[in-house]
Motif scaffolding. Structure first.
Motif, PDB file in Angstrom:
ATOM      1  N   SER A 134       0.845  -1.199   0.000  1.00  0.00           N
ATOM      2  CA  SER A 134       0.000   0.000   0.000  1.00  0.00           C
ATOM      3  C   SER A 134       0.876   1.243   0.000  1.00  0.00           C
ATOM      4  CB  SER A 134      -0.899   0.032   1.239  1.00  0.00           C
ATOM      5  OG  SER A 134      -1.851  -0.989   1.234  1.00  0.00           O
ATOM      6  N   ARG A 135       0.478   2.228  -0.778  1.00  0.00           N
ATOM      7  CA  ARG A 135       1.114   3.548  -0.729  1.00  0.00           C
ATOM      8  C   ARG A 135       0.264   4.404   0.200  1.00  0.00           C
ATOM      9  NH1 ARG A 135       0.532   4.869  -6.880  1.00  0.00           N
ATOM     10  NH2 ARG A 135      -1.446   3.833  -6.352  1.00  0.00           N
ATOM     11  N   VAL A 136       0.847   4.785   1.330  1.00  0.00           N
ATOM     12  CA  VAL A 136       0.083   5.442   2.393  1.00  0.00           C
ATOM     13  C   VAL A 136       0.521   6.890   2.553  1.00  0.00           C
ATOM     14  CG1 VAL A 136      -0.509   5.408   4.852  1.00  0.00           C
ATOM     15  CG2 VAL A 136      -0.210   3.251   3.610  1.00  0.00           C
ATOM     16  N   LEU A 137      -0.452   7.788   2.644  1.00  0.00           N
ATOM     17  CA  LEU A 137      -0.200   9.167   3.054  1.00  0.00           C
ATOM     18  C   LEU A 137      -0.774   9.349   4.444  1.00  0.00           C
ATOM     19  CD1 LEU A 137       0.566  12.176   2.638  1.00  0.00           C
ATOM     20  CD2 LEU A 137      -1.728  12.500   1.641  1.00  0.00           C
ATOM     21  N   GLU A 138       0.063   9.787   5.369  1.00  0.00           N
ATOM     22  CA  GLU A 138      -0.390  10.120   6.716  1.00  0.00           C
ATOM     23  C   GLU A 138      -0.330  11.631   6.874  1.00  0.00           C
ATOM     24  OE1 GLU A 138       0.550   9.129  11.417  1.00  0.00           O
ATOM     25  OE2 GLU A 138       2.178   8.989   9.946  1.00  0.00           O
ATOM     26  N   ILE A 139      -1.463  12.237   7.175  1.00  0.00           N
ATOM     27  CA  ILE A 139      -1.517  13.681   7.399  1.00  0.00           C
ATOM     28  C   ILE A 139      -1.502  13.912   8.906  1.00  0.00           C
ATOM     29  CG2 ILE A 139      -2.823  15.792   7.033  1.00  0.00           C
ATOM     30  CD1 ILE A 139      -4.061  14.532   4.569  1.00  0.00           C
ATOM     31  N   GLY A 140      -0.378  14.388   9.413  1.00  0.00           N
ATOM     32  CA  GLY A 140      -0.182  14.561  10.846  1.00  0.00           C
ATOM     33  C   GLY A 140       0.605  13.383  11.391  1.00  0.00           C
ATOM     34  N   THR A 141       1.917  13.541  11.509  1.00  0.00           N
ATOM     35  CA  THR A 141       2.802  12.423  11.843  1.00  0.00           C
ATOM     36  C   THR A 141       2.696  11.970  13.283  1.00  0.00           C
ATOM     37  OG1 THR A 141       4.378  13.240  10.193  1.00  0.00           O
ATOM     38  CG2 THR A 141       5.226  11.695  11.830  1.00  0.00           C
ATOM     39  N   GLY A 142       2.435  12.906  14.189  1.00  0.00           N
ATOM     40  CA  GLY A 142       2.604  12.548  15.591  1.00  0.00           C
ATOM     41  C   GLY A 142       4.072  12.235  15.832  1.00  0.00           C
ATOM     42  N   LEU A 147       2.053   5.346  13.965  1.00  0.00           N
ATOM     43  CA  LEU A 147       1.201   4.844  12.882  1.00  0.00           C
ATOM     44  C   LEU A 147       2.042   4.493  11.655  1.00  0.00           C
ATOM     45  CD1 LEU A 147      -2.295   6.074  11.835  1.00  0.00           C
ATOM     46  CD2 LEU A 147      -0.558   5.722  10.090  1.00  0.00           C
ATOM     47  N   ALA A 148       3.007   5.347  11.321  1.00  0.00           N
ATOM     48  CA  ALA A 148       3.866   5.075  10.172  1.00  0.00           C
ATOM     49  C   ALA A 148       4.653   3.789  10.376  1.00  0.00           C
ATOM     50  CB  ALA A 148       4.814   6.251   9.940  1.00  0.00           C
ATOM     51  N   ALA A 185      13.604   4.985  12.378  1.00  0.00           N
ATOM     52  CA  ALA A 185      14.902   4.371  12.072  1.00  0.00           C
ATOM     53  C   ALA A 185      15.217   3.253  13.060  1.00  0.00           C
ATOM     54  CB  ALA A 185      15.996   5.437  12.097  1.00  0.00           C
ATOM     55  N   ALA A 186      14.936   3.498  14.338  1.00  0.00           N
ATOM     56  CA  ALA A 186      15.205   2.484  15.358  1.00  0.00           C
ATOM     57  C   ALA A 186      14.361   1.234  15.138  1.00  0.00           C
ATOM     58  CB  ALA A 186      14.936   3.060  16.750  1.00  0.00           C
ATOM     59  N   ALA A 187      13.163   1.401  14.558  1.00  0.00           N
ATOM     60  CA  ALA A 187      12.295   0.256  14.274  1.00  0.00           C
ATOM     61  C   ALA A 187      12.694  -0.467  12.990  1.00  0.00           C
ATOM     62  CB  ALA A 187      10.844   0.729  14.183  1.00  0.00           C
ATOM     63  N   GLY A 188      13.640   0.124  12.238  1.00  0.00           N
ATOM     64  CA  GLY A 188      14.129  -0.523  11.029  1.00  0.00           C
ATOM     65  C   GLY A 188      13.334  -0.228   9.774  1.00  0.00           C
ATOM     66  N   PHE A 189      12.617   0.902   9.768  1.00  0.00           N
ATOM     67  CA  PHE A 189      11.759   1.204   8.622  1.00  0.00           C
ATOM     68  C   PHE A 189      12.105   2.528   7.939  1.00  0.00           C
ATOM     69  CE2 PHE A 189       8.933  -1.531  11.290  1.00  0.00           C
ATOM     70  CZ  PHE A 189       8.893  -2.621  10.414  1.00  0.00           C
ATOM     71  N   ALA A 190      13.324   2.999   8.104  1.00  0.00           N
ATOM     72  CA  ALA A 190      13.714   4.262   7.475  1.00  0.00           C
ATOM     73  C   ALA A 190      13.617   4.191   5.953  1.00  0.00           C
ATOM     74  CB  ALA A 190      15.138   4.638   7.889  1.00  0.00           C
ATOM     75  N   ASP A 191      13.742   2.988   5.394  1.00  0.00           N
ATOM     76  CA  ASP A 191      13.664   2.840   3.941  1.00  0.00           C
ATOM     77  C   ASP A 191      12.226   2.789   3.428  1.00  0.00           C
ATOM     78  OD1 ASP A 191      13.245   0.392   5.216  1.00  0.00           O
ATOM     79  OD2 ASP A 191      13.908  -0.754   3.464  1.00  0.00           O
ATOM     80  N   ARG A 192      11.259   2.663   4.335  1.00  0.00           N
ATOM     81  CA  ARG A 192       9.855   2.541   3.928  1.00  0.00           C
ATOM     82  C   ARG A 192       9.029   3.766   4.307  1.00  0.00           C
ATOM     83  NH1 ARG A 192       9.108  -2.504   2.062  1.00  0.00           N
ATOM     84  NH2 ARG A 192       6.917  -2.002   1.694  1.00  0.00           N
ATOM     85  N   VAL A 193       9.582   4.648   5.127  1.00  0.00           N
ATOM     86  CA  VAL A 193       8.817   5.795   5.624  1.00  0.00           C
ATOM     87  C   VAL A 193       9.589   7.080   5.370  1.00  0.00           C
ATOM     88  CG1 VAL A 193       7.727   6.891   7.616  1.00  0.00           C
ATOM     89  CG2 VAL A 193       7.771   4.388   7.446  1.00  0.00           C
TER      90      VAL A 193
END
Length: 416
Positions: free
Chosen positions: A199-207, A211-212, A240-248
């Protein structure tokens, strides 16, 4: 990090009211109002007024003269400012939110009908500086969310979720952990937006990125936008600590500036910061970037439509001290703007307002317990009273159903 607590000033609304009545009008109105409520006001000499009996909430008037002058000068701001200044407090044995609940339950009837004709005199328009223009939105968001990441970390759960949790209705609340309930909320809104692998996700409001992270864990790629530099910095660290810097990708960007196509658009308690003037812009942008067959899920604080219509033009304590430029929508307003201005249509609504009351109760309990750790960050006692009032005031609103919160799924009309 230090913060400047807004200065409390008493500026009369009724011209010479401070000179002519010195709060006498406000005092009479308050006495008449509490006479029919399950609450008591206690004066410094021990005198009590109100309709509450033994065991009812008690508000202590520490400086009654100052309190009534504030109410007379600023009816929609004076109560909160009075608490910040120490003019009144909850009596020992009375919880602040419990003390405010009788008022929240009668919010639409607090002012006697003969005085409603003076609404135009009492109500003050939101300052132009708080309009949610591109520049105004950055300033409004920064005023709250850039206070200090350490402040929010002190009272939020480990997910750093600053929105209502969803508790399990089948289990006693006392047995449920707030973090578990916050994870349930995040997963529920990702489900509502049909977020899955690729899924290509847009999150409006990162917190702060929770969620990302959870969307990426499902195999999605995420673009998340925020106007808070403090939030973005910590969110990127957590991602980055969760290992998802390449996806978010987390952008310091206004939602109005987003381009591209997304299968899912998700926005948690961000519409309250959009402002009525820009609701159409907000939903039209979502409609514009939503890919064919895509889904939208927003979590929104809501009020009844008649209350929105009665209060939308006024400037209150929350806008002045907590959320500049904010306005809570109604479900009717969301349905109308999406129906009339976009191809989006509301598909389903899941409300859980009492869960927000419990979320706020736990935040306030933790905030107070952690105050010795928060104060060295540069926050003073006035700030503490301001946040105590804010959290208790909101808790009372949700507990009495004056406010609600819901996860709302939308899709294009041709996909329904």
């Amino acid at each position: 990090m230090t913060t400047d607590v807004p200065r409390i000033e008493l500026t009369p609304t009724f011209g010479l009211s401070k000179v002519l009545t010195r709060g006498a009008v406000a005092r009479r109105i308050v006495h008449a109002t509490v006479a029919g409520m399950d609450v008591r006001l206690r004066y410094p000499d021990g005198t009590e007024v109100g309709g509450g009996g033994p065991g009812s909430p008690v508000l202590e008037l520490v400086r009654p003269g100052a309190m009534f002058r504030r109410l007379e000068a600023h009816p929609k701001i004076g109560l909160g400012e009075g608490y910040m200044a120490g003019d009144w407090r909850a009596a020992p044995g009375t919880d602040l939110a419990q003390a405010l609940m009788p008022f929240a339950a009668r919010m639409g009837r607090l002012v006697p009908k003969p005085l409603l004709s003076l609404r135009g005199v009492v109500d003050r328009a939101m300052p132009s500086a708080q309009r949610n223009t591109l520049e105004g939105s950055r300033s409004n968001i920064s005023a709250h969310y850039d206070l200090s990441n350490e402040l929010f970390a002190a009272f939020l759960d480990p997910s750093m979720s600053y929105s209502s949790a969803i508790f399990d209705a089948g289990r006693p609340l006392a047995e449920q952990d707030l973090h578990e309930a916050q994870v349930r909320k995040v997963e529920a809104i990702l489900d509502a937006a049909s977020v899955g692998r690729d899924s290509r996700v847009l999150e409006i409001g990162t917190g702060w990125g929770e969620l990302a992270i959870r969307a990426a864990r499902r195999g999605a790629t995420v673009v998340s936008v925020t106007l808070s530099a403090e939030q973005r910095a910590l969110a990127m660290e957590r991602i980055a600590a969760a290992g998802f810097a390449d996806r978010v990708e987390v952008r310091l960007q206004d939602y109005r500036e987003v381009e591209g196509q997304f299968d899912s658009v998700v926005s948690v308690e961000m519409i309250e910061a959009v402002g009525e003037e820009y609701w159409e812009t907000y939903f039209r942008k979502i409609d514009e970037v939503l890919a064919p067959g895509g889904a939208v899920a927003i979590q929104a604080i809501l009020m009844e439509h008649h209350r929105l219509m009665a209060t939308k033009g006024s400037f209150g304590w929350i806008q002045k001290y907590i959320f500049p430029g904010g306005l809570i929508p109604s479900m009717q307003a969301i349905r109308e703007v999406t129906r009339d201005r976009t191809d989006l249509r509301v598909e389903r609504v899941h409300g859980f307002g009492t869960d927000y009351a419990e979320t706020l109760r736990r935040w306030r309990e933790t905030f107070d317990a952690q105050w010795s750790e928060i104060r060295p960050l540069g926050f003073d006692e006035t700030f503490k009273r301001m946040w105590d009032f804010y959290l208790a005031y909101c808790e009372a609103g949700f507990a009495t159903h004056y406010l609600d919160v819901a996860q709302i799924r939308l899709a294009r009309k041709e996909n329904r």
